[in-house]
Write a protein that holds these residues in place. Structure first.
Motif, PDB file in Angstrom:
ATOM      1  N   GLU A 111       4.521 149.030 -11.718  1.00 53.45           N
ATOM      2  CA  GLU A 111       5.847 149.189 -12.309  1.00 53.45           C
ATOM      3  C   GLU A 111       6.289 150.657 -12.303  1.00 53.45           C
ATOM      4  OE1 GLU A 111       3.254 147.450 -13.498  1.00 53.45           O
ATOM      5  OE2 GLU A 111       3.849 146.377 -15.333  1.00 53.45           O
ATOM      6  N   LEU A 115       9.638 152.355 -10.566  1.00 53.30           N
ATOM      7  CA  LEU A 115      10.625 153.094 -11.362  1.00 53.30           C
ATOM      8  C   LEU A 115      10.734 154.552 -10.904  1.00 53.30           C
ATOM      9  CD1 LEU A 115       9.578 151.586 -14.802  1.00 53.30           C
ATOM     10  CD2 LEU A 115      11.871 151.341 -13.818  1.00 53.30           C
ATOM     11  N   MET A 142      15.679 150.267 -14.404  1.00 52.74           N
ATOM     12  CA  MET A 142      14.954 149.225 -15.156  1.00 52.74           C
ATOM     13  C   MET A 142      14.044 148.424 -14.242  1.00 52.74           C
ATOM     14  SD  MET A 142      17.973 146.368 -15.573  1.00 52.74           S
ATOM     15  CE  MET A 142      19.328 147.441 -16.065  1.00 52.74           C
ATOM     16  N   LEU A 143      13.068 147.769 -14.864  1.00 51.10           N
ATOM     17  CA  LEU A 143      12.167 146.892 -14.123  1.00 51.10           C
ATOM     18  C   LEU A 143      12.839 145.533 -13.970  1.00 51.10           C
ATOM     19  CD1 LEU A 143       9.271 146.579 -12.966  1.00 51.10           C
ATOM     20  CD2 LEU A 143       8.590 145.710 -15.225  1.00 51.10           C
ATOM     21  N   ARG A 156      13.074 140.033 -15.424  1.00 52.94           N
ATOM     22  CA  ARG A 156      14.089 140.483 -16.369  1.00 52.94           C
ATOM     23  C   ARG A 156      15.194 139.442 -16.488  1.00 52.94           C
ATOM     24  NH1 ARG A 156      14.930 145.274 -18.384  1.00 52.94           N
ATOM     25  NH2 ARG A 156      16.851 145.393 -19.591  1.00 52.94           N
TER      26      ARG A 156
END
Lengths: 158, 158, 158, 158, 158, 158
Positions: A111, A115, A142-143, A156
């Motif tokens: 992650e 990012l 954002m992830l 998400r």
């Protein structure tokens, strides 16, 4: 619910993942850079000439995500096994969408790498264009999704 | 209006600043990281124990801004002469404000350094807290003010 | 005639340039990468699409020359003030010419930076194309010209 | 025949090797640095004193090949498991031959690491000797042999 | 008496030296590595062969001190203008003395660079010899002397 | 008894560990930094405010041990899987004890990483406090224990 990067006395540490097995993991992060309409026009016109802002930003983002553990103190060093960064100009919104996907067969998620790839690609676009536009804004990093690892899949909600 | 990081045929290059004189320059950038209320509570509680998220993120941001030219392809290497990063929790808005100021007596501005400091500090907060909150959003990274250099003072209009 | 990077007892050292004044210096290095005709054709065709081998290699070369002092043990760290890399395909000779110019207002010459820029640009071309051609050869990396500094101007005789 | 470092739309990317297995791989690259006879004599005489040009260049080459993925944009980070660099002076041809062998148990080949080791060792020899000879030429950097991996063994035809 | 690396609220920062002038500064640090007599004998015998432990450790120390600001969070990046590292075997005390001198014309002192040079040279000796001696001890790393800058000359009392 | 980092002709090399299997390894190193009583008091008082010397030094040590192979020439790059650094003030002895533990599932030991973590943490404490005390001494950096690998467990005799 607790932070894994601190021990029971509140000292920061690099979490021990020695016993984790090497499994396939993938992360997808995205973000935007907002700019004046004229700036975006310049980038898009540029794109059809020899060099282009996106290719420089893509190289920068990929090189940066490889050194995520050199930037983020408690990140484990990882041998990334694949990475790509895409740019989607959205002229009606005066912005460029940045998507970064990172893959790894290893012990921890990627992650932070995804990012970081988005962040440095956005910063590079800013740098390449700042002579004409100092008011650009980098936003909504954002992830989007991650798969693999003990914590499983995260998607998400839009 | 044109991009300075490309030559007349569209090839990227590092702009020649050899003839510029060494003058005092300062840049101030800021940004936000949004998170769940519980995550922010945890950070703030943590803060009164031995270690704290902010100190780790501050060190990461300062170390990263020193290597801006290693991250952003066309940035000139610079011997930064001062830097600071502040965090302002805004619990009513579920976010933390990040401010970074960088100073230099040198030949080019330090906007990219300030923006890099904010970005990496935000990424580090994300990393320190991602075990409890994967939906944090890094937003509104922008240049607030710069002084010094041929292009003079820039102050962002609110 | 003696090596300046060793002391009188033969120990390597970083030469003391503390007393030198900051003057303008420039270095120009060049080199070639030889490849199969088909490989060069592919690169040149690629060039008219979105991404291109040259832009990636140019970014790599410029980023590498900024860290010359991190690669070459006795090189002084320098704040490069300008750099550019050009590629000239020479299809009749199955090769690409690589030219790198580096500028500095500082205390030592930038020959090593220019040579490093050429070398890493060439290595990157090799990497981008090695899936189709493993027999490429990087050759004739040399200093073409340098100006500035106590030792004055050097121009390579053809 | 196509480049693997670009996607179908011509964008550069880091190839996905996540599914490859960890196997033993080895690469051998070589190159030459040509110089004046007097320069080579100085190096060889130096060699019998305390320090020597070759040891500095060997250390530089080995340290550089460990950061190949930090120099070459689309190279995967790898945990090199062995490396050596040899210098063979060839006084009758006014040159030094540089050989670099790199070993890895991992997912991708180490050709770029071996070529990077040769390149930086050659650049370091140039740097150590440039006070007495600015006309040195780095040439014929090429892959001699690679073994392991899906593409199997490659041996350069002489 | 207070720490300059913290602001009035206790937050770490990089001290602002923008207004300082560029003056000549020098720092001398030293340290020891203790080892078994046999280990020291091996090093000293090695020294008369082709390669030697000291030359590798010297190169490592010099390369490390150039990246002091990349290791020590609040250190300013500096363009070191000279550096040397000497080793003095003291066989009767089963130790090697390491001396490092660093020079700079710049805005801040180079004490940290000299101490870093000693530390990494010592660590490298440990690494080169650890197959035969794991009980080596690195000790008494200290600043011997510094000159230049507003705080003037410091000489350690013996 | 011989050095593994040199070949039979005395040339330094990176030892080949390609055939070693990935096993769990751990190393524990420690060291001390001695200082004036007032300096230690300041650190300890500081510790109860917002920022603190130990947290900065801990982050620096952890970040540095991740790049051990970038500092120590013949060290293999490793993907550290866990690390922690503890500080134990010993006011009656005017010193701080530094302990660093590093873990890895990999092919070589992590002794150098643990020793590097201690060294850079100590250097950072020096840097943070040098405005008030230039006579601090870094001492007794040593390996306390290592487990795993072919050479098995090593425990330092007190």
């Amino acid at each position: 619910m607790k932070f894994t990067h601190f021990d029971e006395e509140g000292r920061s540490k690099m979490v021990d993942v020695s016993e984790k097995s090497d499994t396939f993991r993938e992360a997808h992060a995205s973000g935007f850079i907002y700019m004046k309409q004229e700036t975006l026009d310049l980038i898009l016109n540029k794109k059809i000439e020899k060099g282009n802002v996106f290719e420089v930003a893509r190289v920068a983002g990929i090189m940066a995500l490889k050194k995520t553990s050199d930037l983020i103190p408690m990140c484990h060093p990882l041998n990334i096994t694949g990475a790509e960064i895409h740019f989607t100009p959205e002229p009606d919104k005066n912005r460029i969408k940045i998507d970064c996907k990172v893959r790894l067969t290893g012990k921890t998620g990627v992650e932070m790498e995804a990012l970081t790839g988005v962040s440095v690609a956005a910063l590079t676009i800013y740098d390449m264009c700042k002579a004409v536009d100092k008011e650009m804004i980098i936003s909504d990093i954002m992830l989007i999704k991650k798969t693999g690892g003990k914590s499983g899949t995260f998607v998400r909600k839009v």
